[in-house]
Design a protein around this motif. Structure first.
Motif, mmCIF file in Angstrom:
data_model
loop_
_atom_site.group_PDB
_atom_site.id
_atom_site.type_symbol
_atom_site.label_atom_id
_atom_site.label_comp_id
_atom_site.label_asym_id
_atom_site.label_seq_id
_atom_site.Cartn_x
_atom_site.Cartn_y
_atom_site.Cartn_z
ATOM 1 N N LYS A 156 -9.817 -13.143 10.037
ATOM 2 C CA LYS A 156 -8.905 -13.365 11.182
ATOM 3 C C LYS A 156 -8.360 -15.360 10.475
ATOM 4 C CE LYS A 156 -10.931 -12.453 16.146
ATOM 5 N NZ LYS A 156 -11.566 -13.038 16.687
ATOM 6 N N PHE A 157 -7.195 -15.758 10.879
ATOM 7 C CA PHE A 157 -7.055 -16.847 9.907
ATOM 8 C C PHE A 157 -6.488 -18.091 11.589
ATOM 9 C CE2 PHE A 157 -5.828 -13.214 7.813
ATOM 10 C CZ PHE A 157 -6.179 -13.352 6.735
ATOM 11 N N ALA A 158 -7.348 -18.976 10.763
ATOM 12 C CA ALA A 158 -7.308 -19.956 11.811
ATOM 13 C C ALA A 158 -5.825 -20.943 12.314
ATOM 14 C CB ALA A 158 -8.464 -21.339 11.799
ATOM 15 N N LYS A 159 -4.905 -20.895 11.254
ATOM 16 C CA LYS A 159 -3.845 -21.716 11.033
ATOM 17 C C LYS A 159 -2.987 -21.099 10.397
ATOM 18 C CE LYS A 159 -6.475 -26.430 10.580
ATOM 19 N NZ LYS A 159 -6.801 -27.375 9.570
ATOM 20 N N ALA A 160 -1.080 -21.065 10.753
ATOM 21 C CA ALA A 160 -1.026 -20.847 11.251
ATOM 22 C C ALA A 160 0.262 -21.286 9.174
ATOM 23 C CB ALA A 160 0.665 -21.246 11.967
ATOM 24 N N GLU A 161 0.089 -19.855 8.459
ATOM 25 C CA GLU A 161 0.194 -19.931 7.328
ATOM 26 C C GLU A 161 0.674 -18.757 6.810
ATOM 27 O OE1 GLU A 161 -3.040 -20.977 5.165
ATOM 28 O OE2 GLU A 161 -1.892 -21.559 2.929
ATOM 29 N N PHE A 162 2.400 -18.501 5.611
ATOM 30 C CA PHE A 162 2.604 -17.452 4.511
ATOM 31 C C PHE A 162 1.227 -17.688 3.498
ATOM 32 C CE2 PHE A 162 5.971 -19.192 7.031
ATOM 33 C CZ PHE A 162 6.348 -17.867 7.649
ATOM 34 N N ILE A 163 1.263 -16.837 3.668
ATOM 35 C CA ILE A 163 -0.311 -16.327 2.490
ATOM 36 C C ILE A 163 -0.294 -15.600 1.758
ATOM 37 C CG2 ILE A 163 -3.221 -16.504 2.247
ATOM 38 C CD1 ILE A 163 -2.971 -16.911 5.688
ATOM 39 N N LYS A 164 -0.607 -15.452 -0.141
ATOM 40 C CA LYS A 164 -0.050 -14.467 -0.782
ATOM 41 C C LYS A 164 -1.443 -13.887 -1.252
ATOM 42 C CE LYS A 164 1.964 -13.748 -4.609
ATOM 43 N NZ LYS A 164 2.364 -12.209 -3.709
ATOM 44 N N LEU A 165 -0.542 -12.844 -0.918
ATOM 45 C CA LEU A 165 -2.244 -11.665 -1.313
ATOM 46 C C LEU A 165 -1.455 -10.793 -1.956
ATOM 47 C CD1 LEU A 165 -4.226 -9.765 0.327
ATOM 48 C CD2 LEU A 165 -1.917 -8.212 1.522
ATOM 49 N N ARG A 166 -3.373 -10.646 -2.642
ATOM 50 C CA ARG A 166 -3.350 -10.129 -4.158
ATOM 51 C C ARG A 166 -4.329 -9.095 -4.421
ATOM 52 N NH1 ARG A 166 0.519 -9.607 -8.483
ATOM 53 N NH2 ARG A 166 1.117 -12.130 -8.502
ATOM 54 N N CYS A 167 -4.319 -7.484 -4.875
ATOM 55 C CA CYS A 167 -5.741 -6.945 -5.210
ATOM 56 C C CYS A 167 -6.372 -7.142 -6.487
ATOM 57 C CB CYS A 167 -5.533 -5.462 -5.108
ATOM 58 S SG CYS A 167 -6.758 -4.425 -5.615
ATOM 59 N N ASP A 168 -7.404 -8.061 -7.240
ATOM 60 C CA ASP A 168 -8.152 -7.821 -7.949
ATOM 61 C C ASP A 168 -8.027 -6.895 -9.338
ATOM 62 O OD1 ASP A 168 -7.906 -10.763 -8.000
ATOM 63 O OD2 ASP A 168 -10.187 -11.498 -6.746
ATOM 64 N N VAL A 169 -8.640 -5.484 -8.455
ATOM 65 C CA VAL A 169 -8.391 -4.561 -9.627
ATOM 66 C C VAL A 169 -7.447 -4.451 -9.681
ATOM 67 C CG1 VAL A 169 -9.469 -2.081 -9.600
ATOM 68 C CG2 VAL A 169 -10.411 -4.062 -7.615
ATOM 69 N N HIS A 170 -6.258 -4.647 -9.411
ATOM 70 C CA HIS A 170 -4.695 -3.672 -9.202
ATOM 71 C C HIS A 170 -3.733 -4.880 -9.682
ATOM 72 C CE1 HIS A 170 -7.508 0.056 -7.448
ATOM 73 N NE2 HIS A 170 -7.181 0.424 -8.699
ATOM 74 N N ALA A 171 -3.404 -4.893 -10.572
ATOM 75 C CA ALA A 171 -2.705 -6.175 -10.644
ATOM 76 C C ALA A 171 -1.338 -6.207 -10.022
ATOM 77 C CB ALA A 171 -3.084 -6.306 -12.681
ATOM 78 N N TRP A 172 -1.101 -4.727 -9.879
ATOM 79 C CA TRP A 172 0.178 -4.661 -9.066
ATOM 80 C C TRP A 172 0.981 -4.816 -8.206
ATOM 81 C CZ3 TRP A 172 -2.499 -0.625 -11.678
ATOM 82 C CH2 TRP A 172 -2.740 0.344 -10.756
ATOM 83 N N MET A 173 -0.653 -4.649 -7.640
ATOM 84 C CA MET A 173 -1.155 -4.719 -6.116
ATOM 85 C C MET A 173 -0.777 -6.236 -5.303
ATOM 86 S SD MET A 173 -4.173 -2.082 -5.175
ATOM 87 C CE MET A 173 -3.961 -3.027 -3.282
ATOM 88 N N SER A 174 0.626 -6.732 -4.524
ATOM 89 C CA SER A 174 0.916 -7.850 -4.462
ATOM 90 C C SER A 174 1.828 -7.540 -2.755
ATOM 91 C CB SER A 174 1.526 -8.457 -5.295
ATOM 92 O OG SER A 174 3.328 -9.377 -4.628
ATOM 93 N N GLY A 175 1.012 -9.102 -2.382
ATOM 94 C CA GLY A 175 1.544 -8.761 -1.105
ATOM 95 C C GLY A 175 1.677 -9.974 0.018
ATOM 96 N N TRP A 176 2.281 -10.115 1.685
ATOM 97 C CA TRP A 176 1.600 -11.584 2.379
ATOM 98 C C TRP A 176 1.312 -10.970 3.340
ATOM 99 C CZ3 TRP A 176 3.445 -16.284 0.280
ATOM 100 C CH2 TRP A 176 3.773 -16.245 -1.455
ATOM 101 N N ILE A 177 -0.100 -12.184 3.844
ATOM 102 C CA ILE A 177 -0.827 -12.187 4.807
ATOM 103 C C ILE A 177 0.870 -13.297 5.823
ATOM 104 C CG2 ILE A 177 -2.475 -12.628 6.869
ATOM 105 C CD1 ILE A 177 -3.533 -11.283 4.252
ATOM 106 N N VAL A 178 0.350 -12.988 6.960
ATOM 107 C CA VAL A 178 1.838 -14.387 7.405
ATOM 108 C C VAL A 178 1.480 -14.257 8.614
ATOM 109 C CG1 VAL A 178 4.340 -14.870 8.829
ATOM 110 C CG2 VAL A 178 4.091 -13.504 6.868
ATOM 111 N N ALA A 179 0.285 -15.427 8.989
ATOM 112 C CA ALA A 179 -1.148 -16.353 9.857
ATOM 113 C C ALA A 179 -0.023 -16.497 10.810
ATOM 114 C CB ALA A 179 -1.545 -16.816 9.570
#
Ligand SMILES: [Cu+2]
Length: 236
Positions: A156-179
């Motif tokens: 859950k996210f308490a505040k509105a934010e554009f948040i960068k997302l990564r996977c620490d196991v697979h360096a190429w995995m990249s996304g965004w979570i938009v709260a």
């Protein structure tokens, strides 16, 4: 009463009302309108970069993977632009489900929207370990291993934010979570199209956010039961 105390009280009331003001109140919208449009990329589309898959090849390298920082469709439509109404205080209810999947060592969708205070279900559809890692400024960062037996975790996210997302196991995995501050947030599809529905009549600031191309805004007026159109163009 001392004048400083009076000022203190006024400041507290002001701050409290400002915070209360920022909160979105979900409800029902009768005779809601819609805002639709197309976001396009100006100029020649950048060539897609193939990503190097260096780990867990049996699961992760079953198909070619392309960097998703700028995805332009055949007719110039720009994918993964977040279109949202800024500052709307009340309107339709939140979505009932927000879902992010890790499948084939890939975040699906690349840009996922979740309402502030709502639950995001994060699935691991691969039989291998992933590690969700978010890079927040306003929310608490998440750094959480998701082993193959842990099919679902939630956040859950308490505040509105554009948040960068990564996977620490697979360096190429990249996304965004938009709260999202309110339920009027959508992403554009492959053709750059979007549609916001259930919008109460009014005049709004509409914003267009893209992870690498920046943010734009425009004003849009929606009549009761009406449909408004708002297009935008991005270039690099
Ligand atoms: Cu991973």
């Amino acid at each position: 009463m001392k004048i400083t105390n009076i000022i203190k009280i006024i400041m507290t009331v002001l701050l409290f009302s400002m915070t209360a003001f920022a909160q979105y109140t979900p409800g029902t919208v009768s005779n809601g309108g819609s805002i639709t449009g197309t976001i396009s990329f100006e100029g020649s589309a950048p060539t897609l970069k193939v990503l190097k898959i260096e780990k867990d090849a049996k699961v992760c390298a079953v198909d070619d993977k392309y960097k998703e920082d700028i995805v332009v469709g055949k007719s110039g439509g720009l994918k993964n632009v977040v279109v949202y109404i800024d500052g709307i205080e009340s309107g339709k209810a939140w979505e009932t489900k927000y879902t992010l999947n890790q499948k084939g060592c890939w975040f699906d969708p690349h840009v996922v929207i979740v309402g502030v205070g709502q639950k995001l279900s994060i699935f691991n559809s691969d039989g291998i370990l992933h590690n969700i890692h978010t890079f927040s400024k306003l929310n608490k960062s998440i750094n959480k291993a998701q082993p193959k037996f842990k099919k679902r975790i939630s956040a859950k996210f308490a505040k509105a934010e554009f948040i960068k997302l990564r996977c620490d196991v697979h360096a190429w995995m990249s996304g965004w979570i938009v709260a999202a501050a309110n339920p009027y947030y959508v992403t554009t599809d492959e053709a750059g199209n979007y549609s916001l529905t259930g919008v109460p009549a009014g005049t709004y600031t509409l914003k267009f956010w893209h992870e690498t191309l920046g943010e734009q805004s425009t004003e849009v007026t929606v009549g009761a039961g009406g449909s408004a159109k708002a297009d935008a163009k991005f270039s690099s």
